[in-house]
Design an enzyme around this catalytic site. Structure first.
Site, PDB file in Angstrom:
ATOM      1  N   ALA A 439     -13.134 -28.336  52.715  1.00  0.00           N
ATOM      2  CA  ALA A 439     -14.437 -27.826  52.296  1.00  0.00           C
ATOM      3  C   ALA A 439     -15.453 -28.186  53.369  1.00  0.00           C
ATOM      4  O   ALA A 439     -15.173 -28.984  54.266  1.00  0.00           O
ATOM      5  CB  ALA A 439     -14.848 -28.423  50.946  1.00  0.00           C
ATOM      6  N   GLU A 474     -18.328 -33.207  48.662  1.00  0.00           N
ATOM      7  CA  GLU A 474     -19.282 -32.288  49.295  1.00  0.00           C
ATOM      8  C   GLU A 474     -20.680 -32.421  48.713  1.00  0.00           C
ATOM      9  O   GLU A 474     -21.671 -32.288  49.437  1.00  0.00           O
ATOM     10  CB  GLU A 474     -18.783 -30.851  49.174  1.00  0.00           C
ATOM     11  CG  GLU A 474     -17.405 -30.595  49.782  1.00  0.00           C
ATOM     12  CD  GLU A 474     -17.259 -31.103  51.205  1.00  0.00           C
ATOM     13  OE1 GLU A 474     -18.253 -31.064  51.961  1.00  0.00           O
ATOM     14  OE2 GLU A 474     -16.164 -31.549  51.563  1.00  0.00           O
ATOM     15  N   HIS A 477     -22.519 -35.263  50.226  1.00  0.00           N
ATOM     16  CA  HIS A 477     -23.037 -34.925  51.562  1.00  0.00           C
ATOM     17  C   HIS A 477     -24.444 -34.339  51.502  1.00  0.00           C
ATOM     18  O   HIS A 477     -25.168 -34.394  52.508  1.00  0.00           O
ATOM     19  CB  HIS A 477     -22.125 -33.896  52.233  1.00  0.00           C
ATOM     20  CG  HIS A 477     -21.033 -34.492  53.058  1.00  0.00           C
ATOM     21  ND1 HIS A 477     -21.254 -35.469  54.006  1.00  0.00           N
ATOM     22  CD2 HIS A 477     -19.702 -34.224  53.102  1.00  0.00           C
ATOM     23  CE1 HIS A 477     -20.115 -35.780  54.589  1.00  0.00           C
ATOM     24  NE2 HIS A 477     -19.153 -35.048  54.060  1.00  0.00           N
TER      25      HIS A 477
END
Length: 1035
Positions: A439, A474, A477
């Protein structure tokens, strides 16, 4: 970015013309780079030896000469030298006046006419010198550089004296990193992809501010054909400018006759066209077959780390943050997505529509920009005042529900945990059919493989764990990496280590039933295995080439980074100090770029305990040097002496390092060993330290629950005491501690500090072990040895190792069910046990797997094999000559992505040589099997006895095609190299691997993963030489 194949606990060890104008000088002036590189706080200043100079007039550029004027004689000599093809290097300053390098010496007052003999000698001397020079110059394989011609080019090409642009002019910049004199403020991008000829046109408008006086603007551009370039300074006129390109560093530049002044604003506009990338980076084309059998084409982006420059000209380094306004022209039957919500759509001529997206409300690094042109269908919901959407191809829309619910809950958790609200209005998660990485965290537009985002309603908890884990990574992040970004790739761990740590921590809190702790423990073990090699690197390490940037995306940056954060959190008093520290860090540096010390300083500033701790002092030892410590325990009466050294696996006994770590050593003993309250802490900063324990204590277990990143050797008596304790009562230690002992003793055996007999003694307790982590770790270690013996064709020992494994784990294997199981931990245990049993040709296991496969095929899709059993069932089916074609047919028609990937692994596990050759070629070709799956195919093929040599030959023959599809140094290439070489253990294979990679030169010979492969083979050799007699005696 999530790199790993999270369908496997082994991580698949688990996805980028010149216009001339009279306003420019023909020869560049000297650029004061030392002045140019100061005072921009987000950028480190250049070291003096990094400063490059350009020549005045038409002189030959020789870096290191400086800009001293030359005497007339010297100029004549240099002109002659140039005619002879010579470069003058390192002229001694002794020939100049001490008072000033610019002052010419007065000519002598008188001179005499040389004799005829002297003239003849001088002429002969000059002829000889000229002849030798010409011979040297035309030697094959020799490149003249600032260091001269030392030897033939057997590795990478020598560095040229000066960069030369594609049009033959000198390029005004010679560094890998861009100059710091210009900062972009905003970009306006307009892109028009054409799917008929797979090209796109673009216009990039960059608004910039001058930070320091300069005569050059240098930025990045790769494979872009620039057709027009204009420049405007402050309120001045827009004028055409010439763009120079230096392809080896993917840089473009504009030179000016007059200096741009500090604080001036300017606008650079570049029109260009390019091909859509056919690899997995930049702005790349992809396709898939829809439910009606029609081919659907799409285009997507993958810019991290160095590929935004392949889609638009830009300052493609993390610290050059700016805002972005993006416009995309598309056909009416397509839709587009980007980081921000769509602002408007405007009909254009030629049946096109222009989608314009809102200007980004945050400053972004270029690698986080993203856009997609496709036919995707969303499902959406509002969560925490943010519109969350999951996009997929239309026929897989029903597989997106779990991802939407998971992302919404995790977004709410992170908003609260970080005490900073997600800053964008929308959050899109997009499943792309053809995507190499697991991803990518593009701000507001996170892209995924289909296998890491989509799961069916009937998917197993273990399959859902994979999806939840990647989403958690993700989303983390969006704060760590996007809001606060590392200044340069040397500190990639600030992004990836934190996101990895937060993915496990958040799932433990938000989705406790997913039981993520076992996976986190396993990946910490694997990170230590890699970090024990001499080819490893510090968490924060120097990065100076594109290949080095790519190679930072490894288990050191991800899992070791997460591991040292876990260790730090566990060592801090209270349960909120770590959280307070990272909140302080995120708020202090919101929208900015950071280095590692910024994090440690933020955590130190909020330290509130009475024994104030300098976290920076403690943690720098873990990020600034490679490897980790071995702590050795010895007891004398009531004293326990702890000593530390570098745990370094090496075949060279002379290798030694003096590294020391600041270790928060935790320990429990036989009087209290399970509850967190039993844990005691001792800080070991020096080579040795002493703690006191009552002599009545029978045994000591260090590294409670394996929260520390170190290995422990208890000595012969200590290991014997722990072995006896486990033989008497398995539950005397936590399951994490039992798994830790197993991992440590195998590692110490590899190091040569314990005998393999001691390893076998400890494993005797395994007959009574039922917990997932100790069993899976023991099976993994024994299977590694089994495969090494198998590849060495030690048939007698292979048979005895099989008997040993079945003796210790057979009853547990026989007790496993073959029906649905709700517990993730039990699924992990069951899949590991049954894969081992069927791999060792257990008759009962094979028969049950065949029965399930038959039922699955005959049900015509109405019967589903439990998700955790699919791998073993498909692998057994692939060994049958009759079932392999059936399995291939199932692969081409599979609708569940996780199931399709397991079918592929089953196909690749075949021991039929023709099928092995076919699947390797099919993975490279990319029609039936997507090329993104080739690293997984190679990794799986290499596990089998029949396949590993085929795979190695395949890699050698097809290396150039592999590095066309996967960038040199990328995680995919790392995986291919490791899986194809890690089971070699002979001198012949070592020499083959060494010779092949040495022959690659600039095509991969210098990769860290190559050094890791060679080290691993040598260590395998050493282990075999050391332990074969023991195995023959005791198995």
């Amino acid at each position: 970015m999530d790199l790993f194949d999270r369908n496997s606990t082994e991580h698949a060890n688990l996805p980028r013309n010149m216009i001339e104008n009279s306003m420019f000088e023909e020869e560049p002036d000297v650029v004061d780079l030392a002045k140019d590189s100061t005072a921009f706080p987000a950028f480190p200043s250049l070291d003096p030896d990094e400063v490059s100079y350009e020549p005045r007039s038409s002189r030959l550029l020789v870096r290191g000469l400086g800009e001293n004027d030359m005497d007339e004689d010297e100029e004549d000599c240099e002109s002659s030298a140039r005619l002879l093809g010579m470069s003058f290097m390192n002229r001694s300053s002794a020939h100049r006046s001490n008072s000033s390098p610019y002052t010419r010496q007065p000519p002598p007052r008188s001179c005499s006419r040389p004799s005829a003999r002297t003239m003849v000698v001088c002429v002969l001397f000059l002829v000889i010198v000229a002849s030798m020079t010409m011979v040297l110059y035309f030697l094959p394989g020799c490149t003249f550089t600032k260091a001269g011609c030392r030897k033939q080019n057997k590795t990478t090409p020598a560095e040229p004296i000066s960069p030369i642009s594609t049009n033959g002019e000198l390029f005004p910049w010679a560094q890998f990193r861009l100059p710091r004199s210009i900062r972009p403020l905003s970009y306006e991008l307009t892109l028009s992809p054409d799917f008929d000829d797979m090209t796109f046109t673009g216009r990039t408008v960059i608004n910039m501010v001058v930070l320091h006086n300069t005569k050059i603007i240098v930025l990045h551009g790769a494979n872009l054909n620039i057709t027009k370039a204009t420049f405007k300074l402050d309120e001045g006129q827009t004028r055409d400018v010439t763009v120079l390109e230096y392809k080896p560093k993917q840089q473009i530049a504009i030179k000016f006759t007059e200096e741009l002044k500090t604080d001036q604003h300017c606008v650079l506009t570049l029109d260009y066209f390019a091909n859509l990338s056919h690899t997995y980076d930049g702005f790349y084309n992809s396709s898939y077959i829809d439910k009606d059998g029609n081919k659907r084409v799409l285009a997507a982006t993958q810019f991290e780390p160095l590929s935004a420059r392949k889609a638009f000209p830009c300052f493609d380094e993390p610290a050059f943050k700016a805002t972005f306004l993006i416009k995309i022209n598309r056909k009416q039957n397509y839709m587009t997505l980007s980081n921000m919500p769509k602002a408007k759509s405007t009909p254009l001529s030629n049946d096109l529509v222009q989608d314009e997206f809102e200007k980004s409300s945050v400053n972004m690094s270029t690698y986080l920009v993203a856009f997609i042109v496709a036919n995707f269908t969303p499902i959406s919901k509002n969560a925490s005042e943010t519109m969350v959407s999951v996009y997929s191809v239309p026929e897989k829309k029903e597989h997106a529900d779990y991802a939407l619910e998971t992302a919404s809950k995790l977004l709410e958790f992170y908003n609260d945990f970080f005490d900073i609200k997600y800053p964008l209005q929308k959050l899109d998660l997009v499943a792309i059919p053809d995507f190499l990485a697991g991803a990518m965290e593009n701000w507001g537009l996170i892209t995924f493989r289909e296998t890491t985002l989509l799961v069916g309603k009937e998917s197993s908890p273990l399959e859902k764990q994979v999806v939840a884990s990647v989403i958690a990574h993700e989303l983390a992040h969006q704060w760590f990496g996007n809001l606060v970004t590392m200044s340069w790739w040397n500190d990639l761990w600030l992004n990836e280590g934190f996101a990895t740590y937060m993915q496990y921590m958040s799932l433990q809190m938000v989705f406790p039933k997913l039981d993520i702790g076992n996976l986190f423990l396993a990946v910490r073990f694997r990170a230590m295995d890699k970090d024990a090699l001499n080819s490893s690197h510090a968490v924060s390490t120097e990065v100076n080439t594109p290949e080095q940037v790519e190679e930072m995306f490894d288990s050191v940056s991800y899992e070791k980074g997460a591991s040292i954060l876990l260790m730090l959190n566990a060592s801090l008093p209270g349960n909120q100090q770590f959280r307070k520290g990272i909140i302080h860090y995120l708020k202090q540096f919101s929208g900015l770029n950071t280095v590692t010390d910024d994090l440690w300083n933020s955590l130190t500033q909020v330290e509130v305990s009475t024994h104030h701790q300098n976290i920076s002092e403690m943690m720098s030892s873990w990020t600034s040097q490679k490897g980790f410590p071995l702590v050795t325990v010895s007891r004398k009466g009531d004293q326990v002496i702890l000593t530390q050294e570098h745990f370094l696996l090496t075949s060279d006994n002379n290798t030694y390092t003096s590294s020391l770590w600041n270790i928060p050593v935790t320990y429990v003993n036989d009087s209290c060993s399970l509850a967190p309250e039993c844990r005691q802490v001792f800080t070991l900063k020096s080579k040795s330290g002493t703690l006191k324990l009552p002599e009545s204590v029978k045994w000591l277990k260090l590294n409670y629950r394996n929260t520390g990143f170190y290995i422990v050797n208890y000595g012969e008596e200590g290991w014997a005491a722990l072995t006896d304790a486990l033989s008497t009562n398995v539950g005397v230690l936590t399951h994490e501690d039992r798994a830790s002992l197993i991992h440590n003793i195998f590692a110490l055996s590899r190091l040569g500090r314990v005998s393999f007999r001691q390893v076998l003694n400890l494993l005797n307790y395994m007959c009574n072990e039922t917990e997932t982590s100790p069993v899976t770790e023991a099976l993994l270690q024994l299977n590694n040895i089994y495969r090494l013996l198998d590849k060495r064709q030690e048939s007698g020992l292979v048979a005895r190792m099989k008997t040993y494994i079945m003796w210790h784990f057979g009853s547990l294997m026989d007790n496993q069910t073959w029906s649905e199981e709700d517990s993730v931990s039990k699924q992990e245990l069951r899949s590991a046990l049954l894969e081992a049993a069927c791999g060792l040709k257990s008759e009962s296991c094979i028969q049950k797997a065949k029965s399930l496969f038959k039922q699955y095929v005959e049900s015509n899709g109405t019967f589903r094999i439990p998700g955790d059993l699919q791998q073993v069932v498909f692998s057994v089916a692939a060994q049958s000559e009759e079932d392999w074609p059936t399995l291939l047919s199932l692969y081409t028609h599979a609708t569940y992505d996780s199931e399709k990937r397991k079918i592929l692994q089953g196909l690749a596990s075949t021991q039929d040589s023709r099928n092995i050759v076919w699947i390797l070629k099919a993975g490279l070709k990319g029609d039936i099997i997507q090329t993104q799956e080739l690293p997984l195919v190679i990794s799986t093929v290499c596990k089998g006895f029949a396949g590993y040599l085929f795979a190695w030959d395949f890699i050698q023959v097809n290396w150039d095609r592999l590095i066309e599809k996967f960038r040199i140094g990328s995680f995919a290439i790392q995986t291919i190299i490791k899986s194809s070489t890690s089971q070699f253990s002979t001198q012949t294979h070592l020499e083959q691997v060494q010779a092949f990679f040495s022959s690659l030169k600039e095509r991969g010979s210098q990769m860290r993963s190559v050094q890791e492969a060679l080290e691993t083979i040598r260590l395998n050799q050493l282990w075999m030489d050391r332990n074969l007699p023991t195995l023959q005696k005791w198995l």
